[in-house]
Every structure is written in structure tokens, then in C-alpha cells.
Enzyme design. Structure first.
Site, PDB file in Angstrom:
ATOM      1  N   HIS A   1       0.801  -1.217   0.000  1.00 27.06           N
ATOM      2  CA  HIS A   1       0.000   0.000   0.000  1.00 27.06           C
ATOM      3  C   HIS A   1       0.838   1.274   0.000  1.00 27.06           C
ATOM      4  CE1 HIS A   1      -3.502  -2.547   1.003  1.00 27.06           C
ATOM      5  NE2 HIS A   1      -4.206  -1.538   0.522  1.00 27.06           N
ATOM      6  N   GLY A   2       2.023   1.241   0.554  1.00 31.47           N
ATOM      7  CA  GLY A   2       2.778   2.480   0.588  1.00 31.47           C
ATOM      8  C   GLY A   2       4.196   2.325   1.079  1.00 31.47           C
TER       9      GLY A   2
END
Length: 486
Positions: free
Chosen positions: A340-341
Site C-alpha cells: 500500500h505504501g
């Protein structure tokens, strides 16, 4: 190209009308060409990267199917996976690894390990793929179409999918514009045969697709973007606000990210359905979940099932005993956090969900051993839903903020006082309207798992009208979808 723009609405109308006027051959050519245009609107040069991986995976699939040597098949699969993961790792994680590792080495007074990009490639290329500050630009939707491409070669290797011989159709499988940049992450078994099909115009399909698109647009620009006004105000910087303001911002953010991402998924699924294609459901009222495992059966379903099938089960799943089961669950959620990041706060977010998942399994095991059962009635269902929502909402703090700022926010919420007053950029009427929108969303999703196909005049008119009025009055600006950054 953003779904919540006039540019996309014109694009969608033109492409759809042209689609229904063409033969099958004309249709796949049209969809591939317009998908390329859709992608190139963001940054044209990055389509070369996408094209390169498409070529590699296309031939890898054919060679894997043709090969009779298991070792050779495995080698071809590894080459395909390395090419996809390598590109994703470079564009998404090089800066993260460089900052993390070099920072750690600097604290130990050791020379940096990761060199500047200018030493690795020509200056012109560096200018193409970096921002003004020198950070690497992430190609839009790279994480999504990389995972979709990987699922193809894995399924061909497993013998669950025949290799696609039509290069244009395979390219369209990766680049199909509705789900190109933010999913759902499809499997080849669900999509490739559809691209070989000729769908006749079906009024009910068109009507259902348009309604789902309208509701997705409503969730994005009427609910998510409105809530973001309060969330951005409270979180930037969080130190300026009291516990009550931050608590309300945290609850609002839970609904903001849900409406933002599920709104995109609704628009993608609806746009595809108008043309006759069926994409998988990506959300099923996740905030009605009564446990964390149930939440992940309802939230971002295409990603959670991808991790289950291509990471959790290959790691051994629950086949090697409880310790390995819990280890595998934790690995999956930590990897999901990194997917996700590129921040340690995402790792914390994933780790918390892994901890929740393991705790739920241990709790169920203990209750079964102690012969304890909880009655299933309205009261316990409400308590379970609220508890699950509270646990998920806590993790969203780390998803939205850095670790230090998240801890600061949680500390302020923990110090909440009855004397606190809400600090808001919205007036009281607008604040209550936000609450009304959340209630409207929950009621609608509770009584309609999907947008109904009959007796839908209210939904068919109300949601598009509210969305259009909001857009035309410029109450909400054209904000990028949150998941575009992944």
C-alpha cells in the site's frame, strides 16, 4: 484520467457509443487504443514500461505452456515474476530503501549503500522518471496492473489458464481502462474469455452499470471529498487540535477512504458492465463486519484474495500447524502494508491487522476449548460491529499519517475531555450534512448489497443529480482518488 471529471464523462460516452457500433475485431482494437490513451493522460512515457512487461509476460505464458520440462517452466515463471516485481520494486521502493538503509548506515557512520539515480542511468531518463525534488515518480496504478499480470503467468504455470495467443487481447487484459489504475485486480479466468466474446446491447446491463457508476461518483465527490475537508483540516497539523476534533476526523477518514476507493471500484465495475463485461465485486459493506477476518472478506476483496492465493497458500497456509499459520498471516499483512505504501507507518498498519487476525484465531480457539459461546442476537451483533469498526478505524490513523504523528493523534484522542470543542472548517449545517451522508450510505448498503436493478427510480435520479449539482457548484474540487498512489 480521473473518473470524477468532465473529461472522463465525455471519454466514456464516446468510447461506449463507438464500442456498440463495431464488430468484435473493431471492439478490442478500440478498447486497447482508448485504454492506452486513458493511461497516457497521466504521464505518456510510462506506457513504455507497461508495454515492456506485457511483451515479457505474453511470451512467458506461451513458453510456459509449451514447455514439458518442469524446471524450465519454473524458470520462465521466475523470469516473468522478477521482471514485474523488479519494476515495481524500483519505482515504488527504491527511494524508500535508499532513505531507510542510507539513514541507518549514516547513524552508524557508514557510507551510503544506495547510490543516487544519476549514477545508475542517463540524466535524461532521470528527468523523465523523477519529480523536481529528485524522487522517483510512481507510474499510475503500477501495483494494480503488476499484480494482475503476475496472476496470469502464475495461473498458466499452474495449468488453470491456457496461454493467450492473441497479443492484442492479452494486452487488453492488462490495460482494460476501467480497472487499469485502481482495480479490481482481476484473474485471467474471469477476463480473457470475456474479451473474446461479443456482447450485444442490453438495456438492463446498461441501466445497472450507469446506476453503479452514478452511485460510485456520489460516494466519491459528495461523501469522500466533503469529509476530506474536515479530515485535512484536523490532521494538518494534528497538534493544533484537541481529542474530540481528532476523534471525529479519524471516524470521518474511515468513511472517506471507503467511499473514495469503493466509489472508484463502483465506477470501474459499472463502466465495464455497460459494455457487457463483468468485473468481480471489490467491496461488500465492510463496516458491517462483525470481526476482523470478516472485514477482510468484505474489504478490497480482489487484493485480499490475491494475497491468499499467491502468497498465503504458497507459504503453506494453515497446513503446517498453528505456528506457521500465524506466521504466514503476519507475513501476508506486513507485505500488504508495504504494497500500500512506502512508509513504515504502512508496515505498522499491516502489522496491526496481522495482530488482529492472529488474536481472533487464538480467541476462537480458547473459546472453543473452554466451551464458551456468545449468543447471536441483535445486541451482540451491534457490539461486534462497533468493536470491529473501532479496531479498523484505529489502524487507519497509521494509514493516513506518519508513525510519530499517528501516536500524537492517538495520544490526543486518549486525552479527550468533555470540555473539548470541535474545530471545523465546515459550519454546523455542513457538519450535520456529513453525518446525514454517512447514515444514508450505511442505510443504503445495509438494505441493498448491490444497487438494485428494479424499482430504482429514486437511486437512478437522486444520486446522479446530487453528484452533478455538487460538481457544477464547485463545492468539491477534482481530487485524485486516494488509491491512485498505490
Amino acid at each position: 484520467m480521473l473518473f470524477n471529471t468532465i473529461q472522463f464523462i465525455i471519454f466514456f460516452i464516446v468510447v461506449t457509443l463507438a464500442y456498440f457500433s463495431l464488430s468484435w475485431r473493431g471492439r478490442w482494437i478500440l478498447l486497447l487504443a482508448t485504454s492506452c490513451y486513458f493511461y497516457m493522460v497521466f504521464k505518456p512515457i510510462f506506457i513504455l514500461i507497461l508495454f515492456g512487461t506485457i511483451v515479457i509476460d505474453y511470451y512467458a505464458g506461451i513458453w510456459i505452456e509449451k514447455s514439458r520440462d518442469q524446471k524450465q517452466k519454473k524458470l520462465l515463471l521466475i523470469i516473468s515474476l522478477i521482471s514485474n516485481i523488479g519494476i515495481l520494486a524500483f519505482f515504488k521502493y527504491y527511494d524508500f530503501l535508499q532513505d531507510s538503509v542510507n539513514g541507518l548506515l549514516a547513524s552508524l557512520e557508514v557510507r551510503p549503500l544506495f547510490p543516487p539515480l544519476t549514477r545508475l542511468m542517463p540524466t535524461q531518463v532521470v528527468e523523465w522518471i523523477t519529480t523536481g525534488s529528485g524522487k522517483i515518480l510512481l507510474p499510475i496504478g503500477l501495483s494494480f496492473h503488476t499484480f494482475q499480470a503476475m496472476s496470469y503467468t502464475i495461473e498458466v504455470y499452474r495449468g488453470n489458464q491456457k496461454a493467450e495467443r492473441h497479443f492484442g487481447i492479452y494486452a487488453l487484459y492488462v490495460m482494460f481502462y476501467p480497472q487499469l489504475v485502481a482495480g479490481p485486480i482481476e484473474r485471467p479466468q474471469n477476463m480473457l474469455f470475456q474479451f473474446h466474446s461479443y456482447f450485444k446491447y442490453d438495456f438492463e446491463q446498461v441501466k445497472s452499470g450507469l446506476m453503479q457508476m452514478a452511485f460510485g461518483l456520489f460516494k466519491k465527490i459528495v461523501i469522500a471529498d466533503r469529509l476530506s475537508l474536515f479530515v485535512d483540516h484536523a490532521y494538518n497539523p494534528a497538534s493544533d487540535h484537541n481529542g474530540l476534533t481528532l476523534l471525529l476526523a479519524t471516524v470521518f477518514y474511515s468513511f472517506q477512504i471507503y467511499c473514495d476507493f469503493s466509489g472508484y471500484s463502483d465506477m470501474a465495475i459499472g463502466a465495464a458492465r455497460v459494455m457487457g463485461f463483468t468485473l468481480m465485486d471489490n467491496f461488500r459493506s465492510p463496516y458491517e463486519a462483525r470481526s476482523i477476518p470478516e472485514f477482510w472478506g468484505r474489504w478490497h476483496i480482489s487484493l485480499s484474495t490475491w494475497f491468499r492465493d499467491y502468497l498465503y497458500i504458497p507459504l503453506g497456509g494453515n497446513r503446517k500447524g498453528e505456528f506457521y499459520k500465524y506466521r504466514n498471516q503476519l507475513i501476508v499483512f506486513l507485505v500488504s502494508g508495504l504494497w500500500h505504501g512506502t512508509s513504515w507507518s504502512f508496515v505498522v498498519w499491516g502489522g496491526l491487522h496481522g495482530f488482529y487476525q492472529i488474536s481472533a484465531s487464538l480467541r476462537d480457539k480458547w473459546m472453543k476449548k473452554a466451551n464458551i459461546s456468545i449468543p447471536d442476537n441483535l445486541f451482540t451483533r451491534i457490539i461486534n460491529v462497533l468493536t470491529t469498526f473501532a479496531l479498523v478505524t484505529l489502524t487507519w490513523v497509521f494509514f493516513r499519517n506518519s508513525i510519530s504523528r499517528s501516536l500524537e493523534i492517538l495520544k490526543e484522542i486518549g486525552n479527550l475531555s468533555l470540555s473539548d470543542r470541535i474545530s471545523s472548517p465546515l459550519n454546523p449545517t455542513e457538519m450535520w450534512f456529513c453525518v446525514f451522508l454517512i447514515i444514508l450510505l450505511l442505510v443504503k448498503e445495509h438494505y441493498y448489497e448491490k444497487i438494485p436493478t428494479r424499482n430504482t427510480l429514486v437511486f437512478f435520479i437522486l444520486f446522479p443529480m446530487l453528484a452533478c449539482v455538487t460538481y457544477l457548484l464547485s463545492v468539491i474540487t477534482e481530487k485524485q482518488f486516494i488509491y491512485f498512489q498505490f
